[in-house]
Design a protein around this motif. Structure first.
Motif, PDB file in Angstrom:
ATOM      1  N   ALA C 250      -9.910   6.386  -3.350  1.00 18.36           N
ATOM      2  CA  ALA C 250      -8.700   6.504  -2.942  1.00 18.36           C
ATOM      3  C   ALA C 250      -7.907   5.455  -3.834  1.00 18.36           C
ATOM      4  O   ALA C 250      -8.142   4.303  -4.109  1.00 18.36           O
ATOM      5  CB  ALA C 250      -8.797   5.897  -1.427  1.00 18.36           C
ATOM      6  N   ASN C 252      -5.694   2.881  -3.437  1.00 22.77           N
ATOM      7  CA  ASN C 252      -5.188   2.001  -2.449  1.00 22.77           C
ATOM      8  C   ASN C 252      -5.773   0.569  -2.822  1.00 22.77           C
ATOM      9  O   ASN C 252      -6.552   0.529  -3.827  1.00 22.77           O
ATOM     10  CB  ASN C 252      -5.379   2.197  -0.983  1.00 22.77           C
ATOM     11  N   ARG C 253      -5.967  -0.207  -1.770  1.00 23.29           N
ATOM     12  CA  ARG C 253      -6.380  -1.580  -2.448  1.00 23.29           C
ATOM     13  C   ARG C 253      -7.754  -1.722  -2.531  1.00 23.29           C
ATOM     14  O   ARG C 253      -8.238  -2.345  -3.371  1.00 23.29           O
ATOM     15  CB  ARG C 253      -6.094  -2.861  -1.173  1.00 23.29           C
ATOM     16  N   THR C 254      -8.663  -0.786  -1.796  1.00 26.10           N
ATOM     17  CA  THR C 254      -9.981  -1.040  -1.950  1.00 26.10           C
ATOM     18  C   THR C 254     -10.743   0.149  -2.745  1.00 26.10           C
ATOM     19  O   THR C 254     -11.925   0.058  -3.152  1.00 26.10           O
ATOM     20  CB  THR C 254     -10.742  -1.081  -0.629  1.00 26.10           C
ATOM     21  N   GLY C 255      -9.946   1.329  -2.614  1.00 29.24           N
ATOM     22  CA  GLY C 255     -10.563   2.520  -3.260  1.00 29.24           C
ATOM     23  C   GLY C 255     -11.192   3.239  -2.035  1.00 29.24           C
ATOM     24  O   GLY C 255     -11.518   4.564  -2.473  1.00 29.24           O
ATOM     25  N   TYR C 256     -11.635   2.712  -1.071  1.00 29.27           N
ATOM     26  CA  TYR C 256     -12.051   3.473   0.344  1.00 29.27           C
ATOM     27  C   TYR C 256     -10.709   3.835   1.071  1.00 29.27           C
ATOM     28  O   TYR C 256      -9.898   3.401   0.784  1.00 29.27           O
ATOM     29  CB  TYR C 256     -13.053   2.305   0.978  1.00 29.27           C
ATOM     30  N   LEU C 257     -11.083   4.734   2.048  1.00 21.82           N
ATOM     31  CA  LEU C 257     -10.109   4.887   3.196  1.00 21.82           C
ATOM     32  C   LEU C 257     -10.377   3.732   4.276  1.00 21.82           C
ATOM     33  O   LEU C 257     -11.450   3.379   4.521  1.00 21.82           O
ATOM     34  CB  LEU C 257     -10.374   6.238   3.554  1.00 21.82           C
ATOM     35  N   GLN C 258      -9.030   3.375   4.789  1.00 21.65           N
ATOM     36  CA  GLN C 258      -9.193   2.347   5.869  1.00 21.65           C
ATOM     37  C   GLN C 258      -9.847   2.963   7.376  1.00 21.65           C
ATOM     38  O   GLN C 258     -10.217   2.299   7.985  1.00 21.65           O
ATOM     39  CB  GLN C 258      -7.789   1.804   6.045  1.00 21.65           C
TER      40      GLN C 258
END
Lengths: 338, 338, 338
Positions: C250, C252-258
């Motif tokens: 993803a 975004n900040r982490t590459g994971y989804l929140q």
């Protein structure tokens, strides 16, 4: 309006052959995307990552061919290759088996973005995954649902506006194959995603749009109020920015907001660099009316030299809006000075 | 501090003329943005996409003029054109009618990003939408609230950090007009959005910042603790990345997080390519203290050749922080070797 | 498998020296990142912006050195500088004090992205913040938690995949220092973030990857099922796009989804321009199996001229998967024609 009809957009023709495969496994029908409609998507509710659909396996034969003008293309029937190639549409959870027939005298392959494949389906010469001239080879692309991961985070699924391209013609990176037209759109929808009325593939490939330059870029046509899906793909050696006049979208997975608090940036101009892709849906002419709306690369030297086209929003009844024919004539009349 | 005051930033001057129009329809006052303040925004609560404000129509006359050095600019009074042009600020739901007076001897126009307009207000020669030399023409920009769409998704509204530019001077794409200064910021705020104390427009236009190069880029000044809004816009033929030292923001619609679980990427360096724009607010010197903070294009050859400026965070009382004058002197002393 | 072991990736070596500092203040141990493991992260629950950890101060000495081939590097011990430099990892709330020893005969510095620092630690000649040849100087980088801001919005914290680089060698922008290797990754984790099993730093620096070109780009190795973290950084004068085969994340900040409703765009190809950085974690070979997976710049002329490497996913027991050695041999055999 013979003139415009003779200029029916390439990607619109392509969308009629696109495969939104909701049928039984193994059955591949060239379903027009509009047959499902948005109502069904709304009725399904939003897929919150729960695998509502059971994955199905679809099989399709793709023919790679040489085209006039030194181009190459993928097609769903012999002698019917196009640039861009057909839009492949599947649902998250599905598998797509592509039997690629290489009807050219060059080594080539097909390599997807976003989906799952093992090394044999990588499409790269590095993994000995390509078609020799005349060879037929099967590539398998599967997809995953998003799923709960470590620490409460979620692991992304396969849903997205992706693309596919050659990775073997002329070099191990497919540089010549891509330059000459071996590319297309791959859409993986999640249950609950919205299905459009019309669909256009727009590829910024080096200094061209779909390997054409103004005034030869096909006019993309829709009627006022139709839900239109753009799939934008970048390729080649240059950086680009895609701008569409009078329409905007959210820069996220779907182009829609997930809800009123979705923080996504809303854009009408977005970077479109090699290997990247994004998609979005707009209601044609929503809040702005019908007309000949420009879409173009916003890098000034690129729009000047031909990376510019027209999104023609007709009246709701399909008739030409006031002034649109004059705009098209201006566009067609320009041969460098646009 | 005469030296610094003589170098008051261009965009700061501009912001004093910006129009955060919350007044009655048709009344356009050059309101300083700080008069509303952040408290009022907080008191309003967050606008969750519900149209709390009724749309109002604001009218403004804009004068396009030739400027010294071969530049062109937009201004709110005759003889007062600037590069960049004035910041236009409206609330989501509002309409802005711009009466553009072309006081030059060249064909030109004004074309906005992000908002709604019909083909007559497109600003493009394609749609016969431009001002001949000496001509006055009205362009109408309206805005939409975000709204519930199909399948539970939401359709984006007009709120955003947008921009406007010429689309007709020198070519049908306004390439010469943009190159010579015909551009500015357009902010559409949503009810509940935060209003800044100070506001700066930073345009990376080809190899310049606001058509200037170091050491002539205006110094952007704020006092420690003030809420400062940056509106960054890209134009021209080159790719850029905007970097601000010692301050960061979320790469989304507002630059803030929507809440503690907002997944937005936090950045202090962001792509800024032609036609793109973004905005964000920072508390000047928050957690880092006052001083002369660099902002620059992070493409090395671009910062080396002059795409570099100073964000001067003064002490809270407006006095110069230790070392800041020396930093400014170093900046001003450099004429190529920076 | 001596051949591969002799080609142990540079950044993997580096990761063994990386500092995920969870220890007492002032204690800096070269802890292997895998010692914390993902379980501990999951067990901690997600940090929702509440400062669960009390900030600690860590001190480290960094040595800047000249390297063979005209390169420069940062290292944690004299004579051990590498390109990229060591990965610095801290938790949001922590402070890192870097004592930089300049063992070269050139002026240089260290400048971080994403974190807090005062003008004395800016690392810029503008603020007189650099090391003369032979000089030792301390730079202090602190971090902030995200916090509630005006109008219900939140102010971003320091957590992110950041980076650091020289800002003084050869010019006031560190252009020569960066070009010659003075850069590295800086990870600021939030409580609840997931800790990887392996970690790789991939820097697209002008037309190189970590100042190397194919076939000399180090092979990045992991076993099937391991959690692998990529930290991607852009530098130099060119635009790039980072593509990893068969894995996605993803944007975004982490590459994971929140969570399942996170609207973040999922990508396997992302712009990576100068000054930008991003990071993500993948499960090696998840859904695709082991093998030699390409990662490369997707700008065709850049991958053709050497911006291409291999992410080798071994079998779960560490043995070589079928065909992987042949793929590596093809990669190593290519000296320009790849």
């Amino acid at each position: 309006m013979t003139g415009e009809q003779a200029r029916l957009p390439q990607s619109q023709k392509v969308s009629r052959r696109s495969m939104l495969v909701g049928a039984a496994a193994g059955v591949v029908a060239p379903v027009a995307v509009s047959t499902l409609g948005a109502g069904s998507a709304a009725a399904q509710g939003r897929g919150k990552g729960r695998p509502g659909r059971t994955g199905e396996t679809h099989r399709v034969t793709v023919y790679a061919e040489e085209l006039p003008g030194g181009l190459y293309g993928y097609g769903l029937e012999p002698g019917k290759a196009t640039v861009p190639g057909p839009v492949f549409e599947i649902w998250e959870g599905d598998t797509l088996e592509i039997e690629l027939v290489n009807n050219t005298d060059r080594r080539l392959s097909i390599h997807p973005h976003g989906v799952n494949y093992d090394v044999a389906s990588d499409g790269s010469p590095l993994n000995d995954s390509f078609n020799e001239p005349g060879e037929t080879r099967t590539y398998v692309w599967s997809t995953s649902f998003q799923s709960e991961g470590p620490g409460g985070f979620w692991i992304p699924g396969s849903a997205g506006y992706w693309h596919y391209h050659d990775h073997a013609l002329g070099s191990d990176h497919g540089t010549e194959g891509i330059a000459k037209g071996l590319y297309g759109a791959l859409v993986v929808r999640r249950e609950g995603d919205v299905v459009p009325d019309r669909q256009f593939t727009v590829v910024f490939n080096d200094m061209t749009i779909n390997n054409k330059m103004a005034p030869d870029v096909p006019i993309l046509e829709a009627n006022l109020g139709e839900r239109v899906e753009f799939i934008a793909i970048g390729h080649g050696n240059n950086f680009h920015t895609f701008h569409l006049h009078a329409h905007r979208w959210a820069d996220n997975r779907t182009g829609y907001l997930q809800g009123p608090d979705d923080p996504s940036k809303v854009v009408d101009n977005r970077d479109l660099n090699p290997g990247d892709s994004f998609g979005f849906q707009v209601i044609a002419g929503d809040g702005v009316g019908p007309g000949a709306w420009m879409f173009h690369c916003h890098v000034q030297s690129h729009s000047e030299t031909g990376m510019s086209g027209i999104f023609l929003v007709r009246n709701a009844d399909g008739s030409m809006p006031d002034g649109a024919q004059e705009a098209i004539d201006r566009y067609l009349g320009h041969q460098g000075g646009h």
